[in-house]
Scaffold this active site. Structure first.
Site, PDB file in Angstrom:
ATOM      1  N   TYR A   1       0.815  -1.222   0.000  1.00  0.00           N
ATOM      2  CA  TYR A   1       0.000   0.000   0.000  1.00  0.00           C
ATOM      3  C   TYR A   1       0.847   1.270   0.000  1.00  0.00           C
ATOM      4  O   TYR A   1       0.290   2.364  -0.022  1.00  0.00           O
ATOM      5  CB  TYR A   1      -0.915   0.020   1.233  1.00  0.00           C
ATOM      6  CG  TYR A   1      -2.157  -0.833   1.098  1.00  0.00           C
ATOM      7  CD1 TYR A   1      -2.074  -2.219   1.028  1.00  0.00           C
ATOM      8  CD2 TYR A   1      -3.423  -0.249   1.066  1.00  0.00           C
ATOM      9  CE1 TYR A   1      -3.218  -2.998   0.925  1.00  0.00           C
ATOM     10  CE2 TYR A   1      -4.572  -1.024   0.962  1.00  0.00           C
ATOM     11  CZ  TYR A   1      -4.462  -2.394   0.892  1.00  0.00           C
ATOM     12  OH  TYR A   1      -5.594  -3.159   0.781  1.00  0.00           O
TER      13      TYR A   1
ATOM     14  N   LYS B   1       4.090 -14.583   3.556  1.00  0.00           N
ATOM     15  CA  LYS B   1       4.274 -15.428   2.371  1.00  0.00           C
ATOM     16  C   LYS B   1       5.762 -15.499   2.098  1.00  0.00           C
ATOM     17  O   LYS B   1       6.246 -15.235   0.998  1.00  0.00           O
ATOM     18  CB  LYS B   1       3.480 -14.820   1.203  1.00  0.00           C
ATOM     19  CG  LYS B   1       3.389 -15.690  -0.026  1.00  0.00           C
ATOM     20  CD  LYS B   1       2.527 -16.933   0.139  1.00  0.00           C
ATOM     21  CE  LYS B   1       2.699 -17.827  -1.086  1.00  0.00           C
ATOM     22  NZ  LYS B   1       2.089 -19.164  -0.900  1.00  0.00           N
TER      23      LYS B   1
ATOM     24  N   ASP C   1      -1.889 -18.290   2.548  1.00  0.00           N
ATOM     25  CA  ASP C   1      -2.863 -19.142   1.852  1.00  0.00           C
ATOM     26  C   ASP C   1      -3.439 -20.175   2.812  1.00  0.00           C
ATOM     27  O   ASP C   1      -4.649 -20.394   2.885  1.00  0.00           O
ATOM     28  CB  ASP C   1      -2.251 -19.784   0.587  1.00  0.00           C
ATOM     29  CG  ASP C   1      -0.825 -20.310   0.778  1.00  0.00           C
ATOM     30  OD1 ASP C   1      -0.252 -20.140   1.879  1.00  0.00           O
ATOM     31  OD2 ASP C   1      -0.286 -20.893  -0.180  1.00  0.00           O
TER      32      ASP C   1
ATOM     33  N   ASP D   1      -5.963  -6.882   4.981  1.00  0.00           N
ATOM     34  CA  ASP D   1      -7.186  -6.440   4.307  1.00  0.00           C
ATOM     35  C   ASP D   1      -8.029  -7.652   3.930  1.00  0.00           C
ATOM     36  O   ASP D   1      -9.228  -7.708   4.198  1.00  0.00           O
ATOM     37  CB  ASP D   1      -6.806  -5.629   3.061  1.00  0.00           C
ATOM     38  CG  ASP D   1      -8.026  -5.188   2.272  1.00  0.00           C
ATOM     39  OD1 ASP D   1      -8.964  -4.649   2.890  1.00  0.00           O
ATOM     40  OD2 ASP D   1      -8.050  -5.389   1.040  1.00  0.00           O
TER      41      ASP D   1
ATOM     42  N   ASP E   1     -11.718  -9.362   5.765  1.00  0.00           N
ATOM     43  CA  ASP E   1     -12.990  -9.602   5.073  1.00  0.00           C
ATOM     44  C   ASP E   1     -13.424 -11.057   5.234  1.00  0.00           C
ATOM     45  O   ASP E   1     -14.611 -11.342   5.419  1.00  0.00           O
ATOM     46  CB  ASP E   1     -12.884  -9.250   3.578  1.00  0.00           C
ATOM     47  CG  ASP E   1     -13.370  -7.820   3.257  1.00  0.00           C
ATOM     48  OD1 ASP E   1     -13.149  -6.925   4.105  1.00  0.00           O
ATOM     49  OD2 ASP E   1     -13.961  -7.604   2.184  1.00  0.00           O
TER      50      ASP E   1
END
Ligand code: NAD
Ligand code: IPM
Ligand code: MN
Length: 358
Positions: free
Chosen positions: A143, A194, A227, A251, A255
């Site tokens: 970001y 990751k 993941d 983010d 959700d």
């Protein structure tokens, strides 16, 4: 200055776009009810920043806004930014990401707590299984806005987007996650990255996490690749208490977390720099698909106002707002996303009445 004015908490209100303009007035109504009940004083100042203003005169975030908020406000409540009439949503980047970055709100706290078994889409899961918080790094990562175009619009176009991870930035968010766990009585922190593919930036995350966790011998730690984390959140959310991760993964994980507790309409968040003016908002966006119909769920916004109360030290008010939301859910005084039949304003009225009469 008069004593009452001096002791008032100064709250900036930025409803923004779409359903933001519907849920924020409800959250404000509930906040006022909680403040009145507790004999607290608030001074509210509304800002009309968002797509309408941008389309009218080009204004997004005034250049003196960060300084003004630091100087004149205790906290900010924001609705949502995003409008189909503004391709690329330049105003949202300037205002929302601008405030997160320029106020250095490096923590994005996104609690995922199941208030009622009927709200989770997972079978055989109940309130005891889903109670965790995503601690999202909020000022760097992908970001950071570093990158650019080369030969834009041609067949040879190149677009880069740099993933910025600083030692200082990773250390402070990882430390915050452990301190948050301690403060809230959670016993476990899971760091998700990751690092198997992002071998520089997320290698830093791995090394910093290994260092910082030694300061918190009382807290269990674990690590999951993002993941796997998202799969495990759906398969068995009870294993999570505090999840700390980078900006983009936070983010997405928040959700998914919202999906486990009843949807985006119910999820609050706090963009925080401890000890400084901080910004509270629902996790959801401007929801253009349902905007203007009085059907958006105001509970995420109300709970964000509740988080703000907690942040400014109004613990009874924070609790009163959460209790009212729990009661509304249990008595089915909800919008259609939660299976009820009330409108945005009706749920807001019910919550405000409940807070006032509790
Ligand atoms: P969204 O969160 O706006 O909507 C996703 C889905 O959730 C939609 O089906 C929507 O109807 C539903 N939903 C959202 N809020 C709800 C509520 N209060 N009650 C009931 N249902 C609700 O995400 P999106 O559709 O991906 O994005 C729409 C716009 O909002 C985009 O411009 C996006 O960039 C922006 N956005 C802004 C923020 C923010 O300001 N913090 C957050 C997310 C998205
Ligand atoms: C959120 C939103 C924002 C984000 C968008 C609007 C830039 O999705 O607050 O979750 O990605 O942080
Ligand atoms: Mn989001």
């Amino acid at each position: 200055m008069h004593e009452s004015a001096r002791s008032a908490k100064r709250i900036a209100i930025i409803p923004g776009d779409g359903v933001g303009k519907e849920v924020i007035p409800e959250a404000v109504k509930i906040l006022k009810a909680a403040a009145a009940k507790g004999g607290r004083r608030i001074a509210l100042t509304e800002f009309d920043w968002g797509a309408d203003r941008y389309l009218r005169d080009g204004m997004t975030l005034p250049s003196d806004a960060p300084e003004m908020f630091r100087r004149d406000f205790d906290a900010i409540i924001l609705g949502a930014m995003g409008d189909p009439r503004v391709p690329g949503n330049q105003h949202a980047a300037d205002i929302l990401l601008g405030l997160r970055f320029k106020l250095d709100l490096y923590v994005n706290e996104r609690p995922c707590v199941l208030f009622d078994q009927r709200l989770t889409p997972l079978k055989s899961r109940s309130e005891k299984d889903i109670n965790f918080c995503v601690i999202r790094e909020n000022t760097e990562g992908l970001y950071a806005g570093m990158g650019g175009f080369f030969k834009k619009g041609t067949a040879d176009e190149i677009a880069t987007q740099e993933d910025i991870n600083t030692r200082k930035g990773v250390e402070r968010i990882v430390r915050y996650a452990f301190e948050f766990a301690r403060r809230r009585g959670y016993r476990r922190v899971c760091m998700s990255d990751k690092s198997n593919a992002l071998t520089y930036g997320h290698d830093l995350w791995k090394r910093v996490f290994a260092e910082i966790r030694r300061e918190f011998a009382d807290i269990e730690w674990s690590h999951m690749y993002i993941d796997n984390l998202l799969m495990q959140m759906v398969r068995d959310p009870s294993q999570f208490q505090v999840i700390v991760t980078c900006n983009l993964f936070g983010d997405i994980a928040s959700d998914v977390g919202a999906g486990l507790i009843g949807g985006l309409g119910l999820a609050p968040s706090g963009n925080i720099h401890p000890g400084q003016v901080s910004l509270f908002e629902p996790v959801h966006g401007s929801a253009p698909d349902i905007a203007g119909k009085n059907i958006a769920n105001p509970m995420g916004a109300a709970l964000a106002a509740g988080m703000m109360c907690g942040y400014i030290g109004w613990t009874a008010e924070a609790q009163a707002i959460e209790d009212a939301v729990r009661a509304a859910i249990s008595e089915e005084k909800t919008t259609t996303d939660l299976g009820g039949s009330l409108g945005t304003r009706q749920v807001g009225d019910w919550l405000a009445d409940r807070v006032a009469s509790a």
